[in-house]
Design a protein around this motif. Structure first.
Motif, PDB file in Angstrom:
ATOM      1  N   LEU A 274       0.858  -1.291   0.095  1.00  0.00           N
ATOM      2  CA  LEU A 274      -0.002   0.049  -0.373  1.00  0.00           C
ATOM      3  C   LEU A 274       0.898   0.903   0.351  1.00  0.00           C
ATOM      4  N   LYS A 275       2.280   1.290   0.686  1.00  0.00           N
ATOM      5  CA  LYS A 275       2.845   2.037   1.051  1.00  0.00           C
ATOM      6  C   LYS A 275       4.150   2.647   0.013  1.00  0.00           C
ATOM      7  N   ALA A 276       4.068   1.236  -1.283  1.00  0.00           N
ATOM      8  CA  ALA A 276       4.678   1.121  -2.547  1.00  0.00           C
ATOM      9  C   ALA A 276       3.634   2.414  -3.324  1.00  0.00           C
ATOM     10  N   GLN A 277       2.172   1.828  -3.718  1.00  0.00           N
ATOM     11  CA  GLN A 277       1.103   2.182  -4.353  1.00  0.00           C
ATOM     12  C   GLN A 277       1.139   3.246  -4.445  1.00  0.00           C
ATOM     13  N   ALA A 278       1.145   4.190  -2.833  1.00  0.00           N
ATOM     14  CA  ALA A 278       0.580   5.119  -2.899  1.00  0.00           C
ATOM     15  C   ALA A 278       1.919   6.626  -2.812  1.00  0.00           C
ATOM     16  N   SER A 279       2.817   6.256  -3.570  1.00  0.00           N
ATOM     17  CA  SER A 279       4.307   6.467  -3.272  1.00  0.00           C
ATOM     18  C   SER A 279       4.681   7.892  -4.923  1.00  0.00           C
ATOM     19  N   ARG A 280       5.045   8.693  -4.785  1.00  0.00           N
ATOM     20  CA  ARG A 280       5.211   8.832  -6.505  1.00  0.00           C
ATOM     21  C   ARG A 280       6.831   8.319  -6.642  1.00  0.00           C
ATOM     22  N   CYS A 281       6.716   8.135  -7.934  1.00  0.00           N
ATOM     23  CA  CYS A 281       8.539   7.770  -8.691  1.00  0.00           C
ATOM     24  C   CYS A 281       9.577   8.906  -8.841  1.00  0.00           C
ATOM     25  N   ARG A 282      10.362   8.454  -8.065  1.00  0.00           N
ATOM     26  CA  ARG A 282      11.500   9.951  -7.740  1.00  0.00           C
ATOM     27  C   ARG A 282      12.585  10.632  -9.794  1.00  0.00           C
ATOM     28  N   ALA A 283      11.496   9.268 -10.463  1.00  0.00           N
ATOM     29  CA  ALA A 283      12.270  10.052 -11.418  1.00  0.00           C
ATOM     30  C   ALA A 283      11.061  10.654 -12.381  1.00  0.00           C
ATOM     31  N   CYS A 284       9.588  10.132 -12.650  1.00  0.00           N
ATOM     32  CA  CYS A 284       9.016  10.267 -13.289  1.00  0.00           C
ATOM     33  C   CYS A 284       7.813  11.076 -12.718  1.00  0.00           C
ATOM     34  N   GLY A 285       7.547  10.477 -11.482  1.00  0.00           N
ATOM     35  CA  GLY A 285       6.413  11.295 -10.632  1.00  0.00           C
ATOM     36  C   GLY A 285       5.079  10.231 -11.004  1.00  0.00           C
ATOM     37  N   ALA A 286       5.235   9.514 -11.354  1.00  0.00           N
ATOM     38  CA  ALA A 286       3.805   8.574 -11.474  1.00  0.00           C
ATOM     39  C   ALA A 286       3.456   7.680 -10.590  1.00  0.00           C
ATOM     40  N   VAL A 287       2.450   7.704 -10.037  1.00  0.00           N
ATOM     41  CA  VAL A 287       2.104   7.237  -8.334  1.00  0.00           C
ATOM     42  C   VAL A 287       1.466   5.394  -9.172  1.00  0.00           C
ATOM     43  N   GLY A 288       2.335   4.592  -7.676  1.00  0.00           N
ATOM     44  CA  GLY A 288       1.373   3.546  -7.991  1.00  0.00           C
ATOM     45  C   GLY A 288       3.008   2.316  -8.420  1.00  0.00           C
ATOM     46  N   LEU A 289       3.898   3.040  -7.277  1.00  0.00           N
ATOM     47  CA  LEU A 289       4.671   2.014  -7.620  1.00  0.00           C
ATOM     48  C   LEU A 289       4.623   0.238  -7.127  1.00  0.00           C
ATOM     49  N   GLN A 290       5.662  -0.713  -7.406  1.00  0.00           N
ATOM     50  CA  GLN A 290       5.090  -1.711  -7.268  1.00  0.00           C
ATOM     51  C   GLN A 290       6.397  -2.244  -5.587  1.00  0.00           C
ATOM     52  N   GLY A 291       6.114  -3.051  -5.326  1.00  0.00           N
ATOM     53  CA  GLY A 291       7.060  -3.028  -3.552  1.00  0.00           C
ATOM     54  C   GLY A 291       8.172  -4.343  -4.299  1.00  0.00           C
ATOM     55  N   LEU A 292       8.559  -4.868  -4.155  1.00  0.00           N
ATOM     56  CA  LEU A 292      10.124  -5.424  -4.085  1.00  0.00           C
ATOM     57  C   LEU A 292      10.383  -5.984  -3.587  1.00  0.00           C
ATOM     58  N   LEU A 293      11.239  -5.900  -2.209  1.00  0.00           N
ATOM     59  CA  LEU A 293      11.613  -5.981  -0.875  1.00  0.00           C
ATOM     60  C   LEU A 293      11.777  -5.329   0.394  1.00  0.00           C
ATOM     61  N   ASP A 294      11.376  -5.786   1.414  1.00  0.00           N
ATOM     62  CA  ASP A 294      11.326  -5.026   2.280  1.00  0.00           C
ATOM     63  C   ASP A 294      12.765  -5.505   3.573  1.00  0.00           C
ATOM     64  N   TYR A 295      13.402  -4.193   3.628  1.00  0.00           N
ATOM     65  CA  TYR A 295      14.372  -4.751   4.877  1.00  0.00           C
ATOM     66  C   TYR A 295      13.678  -4.660   5.913  1.00  0.00           C
ATOM     67  N   GLY A 296      13.187  -4.207   6.356  1.00  0.00           N
ATOM     68  CA  GLY A 296      12.676  -3.780   8.342  1.00  0.00           C
ATOM     69  C   GLY A 296      13.102  -2.452   8.074  1.00  0.00           C
ATOM     70  N   LEU A 297      13.528  -2.170   9.840  1.00  0.00           N
ATOM     71  CA  LEU A 297      14.005  -1.150   9.759  1.00  0.00           C
ATOM     72  C   LEU A 297      15.348  -1.070  10.058  1.00  0.00           C
ATOM     73  N   MET A 298      16.438  -0.377   9.316  1.00  0.00           N
ATOM     74  CA  MET A 298      17.293  -0.326   8.845  1.00  0.00           C
ATOM     75  C   MET A 298      18.077   0.794   8.947  1.00  0.00           C
ATOM     76  N   PRO A 299      19.180   0.710  10.305  1.00  0.00           N
ATOM     77  CA  PRO A 299      19.946   2.012  10.513  1.00  0.00           C
ATOM     78  C   PRO A 299      20.658   2.740   9.672  1.00  0.00           C
ATOM     79  N   ALA A 300      21.385   3.814   9.297  1.00  0.00           N
ATOM     80  CA  ALA A 300      21.788   4.122   8.116  1.00  0.00           C
ATOM     81  C   ALA A 300      23.113   3.617   8.683  1.00  0.00           C
ATOM     82  N   SER A 301      23.991   3.136   6.858  1.00  0.00           N
ATOM     83  CA  SER A 301      24.749   2.328   6.976  1.00  0.00           C
ATOM     84  C   SER A 301      26.191   2.409   7.086  1.00  0.00           C
ATOM     85  N   ASP A 302      26.514   3.846   6.861  1.00  0.00           N
ATOM     86  CA  ASP A 302      27.456   4.380   7.156  1.00  0.00           C
ATOM     87  C   ASP A 302      27.669   5.205   8.747  1.00  0.00           C
ATOM     88  N   GLY A 303      26.352   5.255   8.984  1.00  0.00           N
ATOM     89  CA  GLY A 303      26.827   6.248  10.490  1.00  0.00           C
ATOM     90  C   GLY A 303      27.192   5.365  11.550  1.00  0.00           C
TER      91      GLY A 303
END
Length: 428
Positions: free
Chosen positions: A15-44
């Protein structure tokens, strides 16, 4: 804090993916692929004082725009958080990366006939790892990078470097000051940019009339083929195929005219871009291969997501078996991708005693999330762990060569990706 394991997208993530806008073209209706859960900043990487404080973590969810084909994460962490004073990565730590940087500079000097009257500008120039080779050849350079630690390292080398985020406003400042770039370099940075359109507007503004924009990006089909799921983290907002890059660049009147395939980062593209159109057969061939592979179809990435789950399970089972036999395990390389891999392992990461790294700025800190201590590389010889889990697996040959003595003493190196394997003294 240990993040939960990777998962295929659930109802909430879809549902979150479908409500999000594409960073490039602005289209709504993204499709979820993989959920990593909660992650820290990788270089933090954490200081001793940070250990007593709550650690910020953010959702990390991968999605596809079916319109323009851009694979992207849904969450945007403030760039100042990711690339500020706590950003410790310095490119020059890797000897093999410097070899590639020198070859890149020499090739561009030859290709573009650069000399004392030319101007080379690099966006996200880090510690001057690349610009130093242009400077040594007498080509004027300017680096631009927001992170104070690598910028200070570049300035100590004598590389002119601005500590700024690049965008259209800075480009206008530089042009007003009389600078136009004959070669504008954006290596491994487009994926990091929240307002990518502003940066590309700035790039177009800063380019000299006959200038060339040279872009390097990790190549999405190679990421999928190598199951490099650990290269997905909050610093990497976008994951590019040639199709998605071409669509993005063309919106700014920029055209991919040539490209090269590189082995770096598990597989990368180097693109030669300009306002003029004149693409080579290599570009056409690459687009054809992507079309045949199905890079714009969700099924292509769902198979990758299932494979990522299997890789995590296999590595976790191996670490559990090693630990249950009484053997000791450490990890080599406090890389950003290592943060993701270790956190994805869940409880199995607790079998790892410590991480070593050559970067002095990371030593004496702790890996985000799993909070493993980062020590100097000399710790390997002192403690001789039975196994080393190689976190920057993309430079495995370099680390094998560095750790010949460790292997000869009976140590073993676990290379987790693209296929799980173990290197011992017999195999070198």
């Amino acid at each position: 804090m240990t993040a939960r394991a990777l998962a295929l997208p659930g109802r909430q993530q879809e549902l979150k993916a479908q409500a999000s806008r594409c960073r490039a073209c602005g289209a709504v209706g993204l499709q979820g692929l993989l959920d990593y859960g909660l992650m820290p900043a990788s270089d933090g990487f954490l200081s001793a004082g940070d250990l007593a404080l709550p650690e910020p973590c953010y959702p990390l969810e991968l999605a596809l725009c079916p319109g323009c084909g851009l694979v992207q994460i849904l969450e945007t962490v403030a760039p100042e958080t990711l690339f500020g004073a706590g950003y410790l990565y310095c490119s020059s730590v890797s000897a093999s990366w410097l070899v590639q940087a020198r070859a890149n500079a020499e090739a561009l000097i030859d290709r573009c006939q650069l000399g004392p009257q030319s101007s080379v500008v690099e966006i996200a120039s880090n510690d001057g790892y690349l610009l130093q080779f242009f400077e040594a050849a007498g080509v004027p350079v300017l680096g631009i990078d927001p992170a104070p630690i690598p910028v200070a390292a570049a300035q100590r080398k004598g590389i002119p470097t601005l500590q700024r985020f690049f965008g259209s406003a800075l480009a206008r400042e530089l042009v007003a000051g009389g600078l136009r770039a004959d070669v504008l370099i954006a290596n491994n940075v487009l994926a990091h940019i929240a307002d990518i359109h502003d940066v590309l507007c700035g790039a177009r503004e800063l380019l000299a009339p006959a200038g060339i924009l040279v872009i390097e990006v990790p190549y999405l089909p190679d990421l999928v083929a190598g199951c490099a799921f650990d290269t997905v983290y909050h610093e990497h907002l976008c994951y590019f195929s040639l199709h998605s890059l071409q669509a993005l660049l063309s919106a700014h009147g920029l055209h991919v005219n040539d490209l090269e395939f590189l082995p770096s980062h598990g597989g990368s593209l180097r693109l030669y871009v300009s306002p003029e159109t004149g693409f080579t057969a290599t570009v056409t061939s690459c687009l054809d291969r992507e079309r045949e592979a199905g890079v714009q179809r969700v099924d292509y990435y769902r198979a990758f997501a299932r494979q990522a789950l299997r890789r995590v399970a296999e590595l976790g089972a191996l670490l559990n078996d090693i630990a249950s036999s009484g053997k000791t395990i450490a990890a080599y390389g406090a890389a950003a991708k290592g943060t993701i891999l270790l956190n994805a392992l869940g409880p199995a990461a607790a079998h790892i005693a410590f991480v070593v790294d050559r970067n002095p700025a990371k030593q004496g800190r702790w890996v985000p999330g799993v909070r493993l201590p980062v020590l100097g590389v000399e710790t390997i010889a002192r403690q001789q762990p039975d196994y080393l889990l190689l976190l920057p697996w993309n430079i495995a040959p370099e680390i094998e060569q560095q750790q010949t003595a460790y292997l000869e003493r009976g140590g073993r190196i676990i290379v987790p990706l693209p296929d799980l394997r173990i290197i011992d003294g017999v195999s070198i």
